[in-house]
Design a protein around this motif. Structure first.
Motif, PDB file in Angstrom:
ATOM      1  N   ASP A 107       0.764  -1.249   0.000  1.00  0.00           N
ATOM      2  CA  ASP A 107       0.000   0.000   0.000  1.00  0.00           C
ATOM      3  C   ASP A 107       0.795   1.300   0.000  1.00  0.00           C
ATOM      4  O   ASP A 107       1.490   1.616  -0.964  1.00  0.00           O
ATOM      5  N   THR A 108       0.694   2.047   1.068  1.00  0.00           N
ATOM      6  CA  THR A 108       1.143   3.432   1.142  1.00  0.00           C
ATOM      7  C   THR A 108       2.623   3.628   0.850  1.00  0.00           C
ATOM      8  O   THR A 108       3.443   2.790   1.175  1.00  0.00           O
ATOM      9  N   THR A 118      -1.474   6.994  -1.574  1.00  0.00           N
ATOM     10  CA  THR A 118      -1.839   5.577  -1.738  1.00  0.00           C
ATOM     11  C   THR A 118      -3.073   5.418  -2.614  1.00  0.00           C
ATOM     12  O   THR A 118      -3.859   6.364  -2.781  1.00  0.00           O
ATOM     13  N   GLY A 154      -4.849   2.884  -1.583  1.00  0.00           N
ATOM     14  CA  GLY A 154      -5.635   2.239  -0.526  1.00  0.00           C
ATOM     15  C   GLY A 154      -5.628   0.732  -0.603  1.00  0.00           C
ATOM     16  O   GLY A 154      -4.975   0.116  -1.441  1.00  0.00           O
ATOM     17  N   GLY A 186      -8.809   5.412   3.911  1.00  0.00           N
ATOM     18  CA  GLY A 186      -7.971   4.958   5.010  1.00  0.00           C
ATOM     19  C   GLY A 186      -7.297   6.103   5.744  1.00  0.00           C
ATOM     20  O   GLY A 186      -7.768   7.248   5.724  1.00  0.00           O
ATOM     21  N   ASP A 187      -6.175   5.807   6.343  1.00  0.00           N
ATOM     22  CA  ASP A 187      -5.481   6.801   7.162  1.00  0.00           C
ATOM     23  C   ASP A 187      -4.606   7.745   6.355  1.00  0.00           C
ATOM     24  O   ASP A 187      -4.259   8.828   6.824  1.00  0.00           O
ATOM     25  N   SER A 188      -4.239   7.342   5.142  1.00  0.00           N
ATOM     26  CA  SER A 188      -3.206   8.076   4.401  1.00  0.00           C
ATOM     27  C   SER A 188      -3.488   9.553   4.180  1.00  0.00           C
ATOM     28  O   SER A 188      -2.551  10.356   4.194  1.00  0.00           O
ATOM     29  N   GLY A 222      -2.225   9.071   9.207  1.00  0.00           N
ATOM     30  CA  GLY A 222      -1.230   8.564   8.273  1.00  0.00           C
ATOM     31  C   GLY A 222       0.047   9.364   8.217  1.00  0.00           C
ATOM     32  O   GLY A 222       1.082   8.871   7.763  1.00  0.00           O
ATOM     33  N   THR A 246       1.911   2.846   7.741  1.00  0.00           N
ATOM     34  CA  THR A 246       1.560   1.933   6.658  1.00  0.00           C
ATOM     35  C   THR A 246       0.849   0.727   7.247  1.00  0.00           C
ATOM     36  O   THR A 246       1.006   0.420   8.429  1.00  0.00           O
ATOM     37  N   GLY A 252      -5.151   0.826   7.634  1.00  0.00           N
ATOM     38  CA  GLY A 252      -5.403   2.226   7.908  1.00  0.00           C
ATOM     39  C   GLY A 252      -6.405   2.484   9.012  1.00  0.00           C
ATOM     40  O   GLY A 252      -6.279   3.462   9.756  1.00  0.00           O
TER      41      GLY A 252
END
Length: 323
Positions: A180-181, A199, A201, A211-213, A219, A232, A235
């Motif tokens: 991912d990220t 990302t 995701g 998500g968190d990014s 993120g 990473t 998330g």
């Protein structure tokens, strides 16, 4: 028995002592390790080189992290960032990103479609709007108004994988197939920090999932007095714990980057119980140029570029330590 005056004197003394200790933690040594750039996963190696082209010429950390993460965003071989990223369950590539500088300025986009470089859109949100985050169609319309080009991000390879996934509906393992990220943190020659996170995701996520990014504090987080952190893995767990902010605050209390990442991971593990079923990893860089990482599952690595050269380092892990 102490008088109220004695109590106030003691309180004042403790306050001064606490402030002194805090300043000791935040004070930089005479010679910091700078410039330096770190990023998550193996695809951080070429990303770091692009960032280093900025840093090695005395450039700003903010410019470095944007230039760096644009590399995997444009690389169709990196299947979890930008162009060529895995689509959601509906077969649509949706992108999330955020960026943050040394002055606590930040910008973010989420659920962005058909724009190859969400990190640059996030920077435009930061610099050209009064907002921090734009999402979905609004984010795309803003990007188009700023001269970004709309294009199809679903490559033939990602489409073929999505069609194959539809047959068995099995999510790919985050730690093996779905790296991912990319999160990137940089300290420039002037001693300023910035970070970026971008990302596509989780592969085959529900349509609309974020998500968190792109979430500042989850993120990615940057505090120029202390350090920066990025995350990473799963998330949702970073969002629930505001994980990157937690790592920075642990460094504020005196923890090294690796110690702060480890404490954040262990805190998540204690909270969720079945932590062996998930991957969560943090990467941190402090204002002295020290860096470190920690994760749940073995297999997470991070890239470092500094004056002495570049290297890919295996992050220490909770399960690896118990093996």
């Amino acid at each position: 028995m102490r008088s109220r005056r004695d109590f106030l004197k003691l309180s004042a003394l403790l306050g001064v002592t606490g402030l002194f200790k805090s300043q000791q933690v935040l004070a930089a040594p005479a010679k910091a390790n700078k410039p330096v750039v770190v990023s998550t996963w193996e695809h951080g190696m070429p990303a770091n080189e692009a960032a280093w082209q900025v840093l090695s010429k005395g450039g700003r950390a903010l410019d470095a992290v944007e230039a760096g993460v644009r590399v995997p965003e444009a690389d169709p071989k990196v299947r979890t960032v930008g162009y060529g990223g895995y689509p959601d369950k509906n077969g649509i590539v949706t992108l999330d990103a955020c960026i943050m500088d040394e002055n606590m300025n930040c910008g973010s986009v989420a659920f962005l479609q058909n724009i190859k470089h969400p990190i640059s859109v996030a920077r435009a949100v930061m610099e050209k709007t009064p907002h921090v985050m734009l999402v979905g169609e609004g984010a795309k319309q803003f990007a188009l108004s700023q001269g970004f080009v709309e294009e199809d991000l679903l490559t033939a390879e990602s489409k073929a994988d999505w069609l194959a996934w539809q047959k068995d509906q099995q999510l790919q393992l985050i730690n093996i197939e779905n790296h991912d990220t990319i999160g990137m943190l940089a300290l420039d020659a002037n001693g300023n920090l910035s970070g970026a996170c971008t990302t596509s995701g989780a592969a085959y996520k529900m349509h609309g999932r974020v998500g968190d990014s792109p979430i500042i504090g989850a993120g990615l987080y940057v505090d120029n007095e202390v350090g920066a952190a990025t995350a990473t893995g799963m998330g949702e767990l970073m969002i629930k714990t505001v994980g990157s902010h937690l790592v920075v605050e642990l460094m504020r209390q005196g923890a090294s980057p690796e110690q702060a990442c480890r404490e954040a991971v262990e805190r998540i593990a204690r909270k969720i119980g079945d932590y062996a079923a998930f991957q969560v990893g943090f990467l941190a860089l402090n204002r002295q140029g020290q860096y470190g990482a920690f994760c749940i599952q073995p297999g997470f690595n991070y890239a470092v570029r500094q004056q002495s050269g570049s290297q890919l380092i295996d992050g220490k892990s909770l399960l690896g330590a118990k093996a």
